[in-house]
Write a protein that holds these residues in place. Sequence first.
Motif, PDB file in Angstrom:
ATOM      1  N   ALA A  86       0.831  -1.202   0.000  1.00  0.00           N
ATOM      2  CA  ALA A  86       0.000   0.000   0.000  1.00  0.00           C
ATOM      3  C   ALA A  86       0.871   1.259   0.000  1.00  0.00           C
ATOM      4  O   ALA A  86       0.559   2.249  -0.678  1.00  0.00           O
ATOM      5  CB  ALA A  86      -0.938   0.000   1.201  1.00  0.00           C
ATOM      6  N   VAL A  87       1.961   1.222   0.743  1.00  0.00           N
ATOM      7  CA  VAL A  87       2.894   2.354   0.776  1.00  0.00           C
ATOM      8  C   VAL A  87       3.524   2.553  -0.595  1.00  0.00           C
ATOM      9  O   VAL A  87       3.631   3.673  -1.103  1.00  0.00           O
ATOM     10  CB  VAL A  87       3.970   2.134   1.856  1.00  0.00           C
TER      11      VAL A  87
ATOM     12  N   ALA B  30       2.294  12.523   4.827  1.00  0.00           N
ATOM     13  CA  ALA B  30       1.355  12.587   3.702  1.00  0.00           C
ATOM     14  C   ALA B  30       0.866  11.189   3.324  1.00  0.00           C
ATOM     15  O   ALA B  30      -0.326  10.990   3.054  1.00  0.00           O
ATOM     16  CB  ALA B  30       2.027  13.257   2.504  1.00  0.00           C
ATOM     17  N   VAL B  31       1.785  10.221   3.320  1.00  0.00           N
ATOM     18  CA  VAL B  31       1.395   8.840   3.007  1.00  0.00           C
ATOM     19  C   VAL B  31       0.399   8.330   4.039  1.00  0.00           C
ATOM     20  O   VAL B  31      -0.601   7.684   3.697  1.00  0.00           O
ATOM     21  CB  VAL B  31       2.631   7.920   2.949  1.00  0.00           C
ATOM     22  N   SER B  32       0.660   8.634   5.305  1.00  0.00           N
ATOM     23  CA  SER B  32      -0.250   8.173   6.366  1.00  0.00           C
ATOM     24  C   SER B  32      -1.639   8.767   6.181  1.00  0.00           C
ATOM     25  O   SER B  32      -2.648   8.114   6.455  1.00  0.00           O
ATOM     26  CB  SER B  32       0.315   8.547   7.744  1.00  0.00           C
ATOM     27  N   GLY B  33      -1.700  10.016   5.697  1.00  0.00           N
ATOM     28  CA  GLY B  33      -2.997  10.623   5.440  1.00  0.00           C
ATOM     29  C   GLY B  33      -3.743   9.934   4.319  1.00  0.00           C
ATOM     30  O   GLY B  33      -4.960   9.713   4.407  1.00  0.00           O
TER      31      GLY B  33
ATOM     32  N   LYS C 214       3.741   5.506  -5.826  1.00  0.00           N
ATOM     33  CA  LYS C 214       3.629   5.425  -7.289  1.00  0.00           C
ATOM     34  C   LYS C 214       2.532   6.351  -7.793  1.00  0.00           C
ATOM     35  O   LYS C 214       2.700   7.042  -8.808  1.00  0.00           O
ATOM     36  CB  LYS C 214       3.328   3.974  -7.693  1.00  0.00           C
ATOM     37  N   PHE C 215       1.420   6.389  -7.082  1.00  0.00           N
ATOM     38  CA  PHE C 215       0.253   7.158  -7.537  1.00  0.00           C
ATOM     39  C   PHE C 215       0.445   8.655  -7.317  1.00  0.00           C
ATOM     40  O   PHE C 215       0.157   9.469  -8.200  1.00  0.00           O
ATOM     41  CB  PHE C 215      -1.000   6.678  -6.808  1.00  0.00           C
TER      42      PHE C 215
END
Length: 228
Positions: free
Chosen positions: A21-22, A36-39, A27-28
Amino acid sequence: MTDSGAHSGPLDTTKSRARRAVIDCLKFYGAQTAQAVSGHLAVTAMAVRQHLYELHEEGLVSFDEVQNGLGRPAKVWTLTAGANSFFPDGHADLAVGLIHTVRAVFGEEGIDKLIALRTAAQLKAYGRALEKADSIQSRLEALADVRTNEGYMADVQAEDDGSFTFMERHCPICAAAQACSGLCASELDVFRQTLGPAVTVERTDHILAGAKRCAYKVCPKINRRAGG
């Protein structure tokens, strides 16, 4: 002991999904901080950081430190070329298809011409990259930089006996090389010509032969003066 092992499967699966998922998030959305990823994933930043550091150790992500205000620099994470294997890529199928087409239409002579053209282009590009390198090690390091940019994840290791090991941990043309063995044979010739007559170059490990990497032993030649 047995009980803890019994739970390793589901836990490993959950961890793998979280790590994926990370990777998908980077990638997206492109380069992101852990916050930011955690959000995006609705999980804690601490959990994301743990996955990011593990992925960094595996060479799948890298980071730049960016100053934001007066506080500590923030790490901005991005995927490396090593993460490409997680995503569908039609280039391999296209390359293999083109090789089969060239062979069917032009025969092995056409394949040989194709390899010769590729070899000439590589020698020209690598020659430019190494022209300012003034030692065997610096030439190898410059070659490793070029090859890494091409997706080979290359590195150089100096050995105790004065030789060097040139390593490539990924082969972005593996599928094409399986369809056309001449591509791999030409790589060794390219290295020998690029590094010049001052060294010998021998392949010691080969991904297509089942090794985890391609490796080459590079040995400086000993200059002996006539009559010495």
